[in-house]
Structure formats: C-alpha cells, structure tokens
Design an enzyme around this catalytic site. Structure first.
Site, short mmCIF file in Angstrom:
data_model
loop_
_atom_site.label_atom_id
_atom_site.label_comp_id
_atom_site.label_asym_id
_atom_site.label_seq_id
_atom_site.Cartn_x
_atom_site.Cartn_y
_atom_site.Cartn_z
N HIS A 155 0.76 -1.16 0.34
CA HIS A 155 0.07 -0.12 0.17
C HIS A 155 1.01 1.22 0.28
CE1 HIS A 155 -4.41 -0.72 0.93
NE2 HIS A 155 -3.65 -2.27 0.79
N GLU B 29 -4.82 -1.09 -7.45
CA GLU B 29 -6.17 0.51 -7.30
C GLU B 29 -5.90 1.49 -6.68
OE1 GLU B 29 -6.00 -1.97 -3.44
OE2 GLU B 29 -8.14 -2.92 -3.58
#
Length: 330
Positions: A37, A105
C-alpha cells in the site's frame, strides 16, 4: 493447517508490525502476508509502510512463508523492479517467499499521476506484467538475457543478477471468475478475499478449469484466502471494533477507483452494523470463527491468512492460538 497472519502495514507502524508478526508465530500462526500500500484505507489507520522494507524484517523474526499479498507491478512499479525485489527476497529466504500480484487500486496507484484505466485494461496490464516477470525469472535462472515488447511494457535486453535457485511462486489475486480462470492458465496459484461460499466455489472452479486447460493439476497449486474478522471478549466490542476500524467491509460499492483515504472515510460513514453481516465474521465466540475458517479449508483453500480488525492483536493471538488454530482440520 496452514493458517497465517495478515500483517496490516496500513494500520500498524513498521516496527510494531514486525513485533506482531513474530508474536503471531509464537502462538501458532504459520506465515505472513502483507499488502503493498502507498496509502491507508482510512485516515485513522495512520500508516502505510513500504512493504519491501518490512518483509525482510519480518522474515528475520519468523520462520514461515512470507509474501506480498499483493503488489501491483503495473503503475508505481515496472514489472522488472518487482521481479528484482521478489528474486532478492527468495535468494535471502530460500523456500519461504512467494509473490502475490494484483491489478491494483487507485488508492495506491494513482499517486504517480498516470491515467487510471477501467478494470479490463488493468487486468490485461497485470497479466502482461506477469509475463515479463516470468520471462525474467526463467531467463535469469538459465543465465541469459531476455527482452519484452508488448502493448503496455517494454524490457530491453537484461537479466536478474541476483536469482534464487528456485524462482518464487507467482500467485494472482482474483475477485471474478474470468480472472480466476486466466490465473489458472497462467500462474502458480490463486489469492482471493473471503466471500460467500458460493462465490468462493465459483472462483475455485474457474481457477481449476484454467489450470486443467494448461495441462496442470489444480490440486497441486496453492489457493490462498485472506480472511477478515473481528474478535473481542464481547460481541458488542467485536462489532464496535469492526465499525470503527473496518467499515469498508460494509461498503456496497466498488473500491478500485477511490483515490483517497478521506474519500473512503466519507463513504464509510453510511455503513451500518447490518451492512457488515455477510461481509465480516464478527463474534466473541472462538467457535464461530473456527467454523468460518474451517469452511474455507473445506472449500479447497490451502492457506488462510487472518486479519483481526481490532487493535487487540495480542489478546487475539492468545485466544486463537489456544482455541481456534489447533481445532481446524483438513
């Protein structure tokens, strides 16, 4: 049973995440996965450490398997860089490292300012990236250079100069049947998130079809499930933890195009406890969690990595290590 720990680098500072991974293993958890992330899901999570720095630190404190579940070698990263990072991990920790890959994402990938495409293009880019990584692994192991020229990526003639004796397994994250079948034809294994049993059965069936199409035995290919849950000493605490720390589980919209933790925070304000009912196992009863984990293995998964959404990690390790992990059977 292979029940591992999902180290949430989006929620715990890197040093704390390393300590928690080591503590999880001391209570019977086998292996660690941690996602790549750039930003946390919600502002209150407060962290987002660099996964390729934290994984070696975790590996030094543990003995089980370890992998980025998942990284995205298509926007922030060229596939060659992910291949190099993975090969280095596998060289340092032989037989322990696997490479989990996803299509990405916007929360993490938009930060480099590139065009963010629709899902079909993201998936095509992911599988081309897998092709580049596989080429690099194979050619480098054979001591030769390789090149690639495709619709999304170019690789000039090169090789990986640090290469393990055995290339890492490549697992692809799939949330739909088409991607699962393509993964079965293309890579070594499947990763997915917990979902209703009928959906998981469909994904596993399509993955097996793809594997058989490629002349492979799906029963010998790893199938990994990331399992989110909320355990606490009371049901009320477990629900409060879920609503505070993981309301995104109850969001009934696609998450792939949301770009900011602050946007997630705004959207998550509409989540109610009933929205979490079929999205997250929430209970104070260890047997409820044990039964849900057992169902995953009964469906055909080989590895399950658990994420307890509350901050009560130490207490959770103790309870699950004593009352859940030893009771799950193949």
């Amino acid at each position: 049973m292979h029940i591992g720990y999902a180290a949430m680098l989006e929620r715990f500072a890197p040093s704390e995440a390393v300590e928690l991974a080591a503590l999880a293993e001391s209570h019977g958890f086998r292996g660690v996965m941690a996602a790549d992330h750039f930003q946390p899901w919600l502002p209150r999570h407060g962290q987002s450490a660099f996964v390729w720095s934290v994984l070696p630190a975790i590996a030094e404190r543990t003995t089980g398997d370890i992998g980025p579940g998942v990284t995205t070698p298509t926007y922030r990263w060229h596939p060659a860089m992910v291949a190099q990072a993975s090969a280095t991990m596998a060289a340092m920790y032989p037989g322990r490292h696997w490479l989990g890959i996803g299509s990405g994402e916007a929360l993490n990938e938009h930060v480099v300012g590139r065009y963010w495409p629709e899902a079909p293009e993201r998936i095509n880019r992911m599988f081309e990236a897998v092709d580049v990584i596989k080429k690099l692994f194979a050619a480098s192991a054979a001591g030769r250079d390789v090149r690639h020229s495709g619709p999304h990526f170019t690789l000039e003639s090169t090789r990986l100069w640090t290469m393990p004796q055995t290339a890492p397994e490549i697992l692809v994250a799939a949330g739909g049947p088409v991607t699962a079948k393509r993964a079965g034809r293309t890579v070594d294994g499947l990763i997915t998130m917990d979902a209703p049993p009928e959906r998981l059965e469909l994904l596993l069936a399509r993955f097996a079809e793809g594997a058989r199409d490629a002349g492979r035995d799906p029963s010998r290919m790893p199938k990994v499930l990331q399992f989110h849950l909320s355990w606490a000493p009371t049901d009320e605490e477990a629900m409060a933890n879920a609503m505070r720390e993981w309301p995104i589980a109850g969001m009934r919209i696609g998450k792939g195009d949301i770009r900011s933790p602050f946007e997630f925070e705004q959207l998550a304000r509409g989540v109610r406890p009933e929205d979490l009912a079929d999205r997250l196992t929430i209970s104070a009863d260890p047997d409820v969690h044990r039964a849900a984990i057992q169902r995953a293995f009964d469906l055909g998964f080989d590895r399950v990595y658990l994420h307890n959404v509350g901050r009560n990690q130490t207490e959770w390790f103790e309870v699950f290590g004593r009352e859940v992990l030893p009771k799950v059977r193949r």
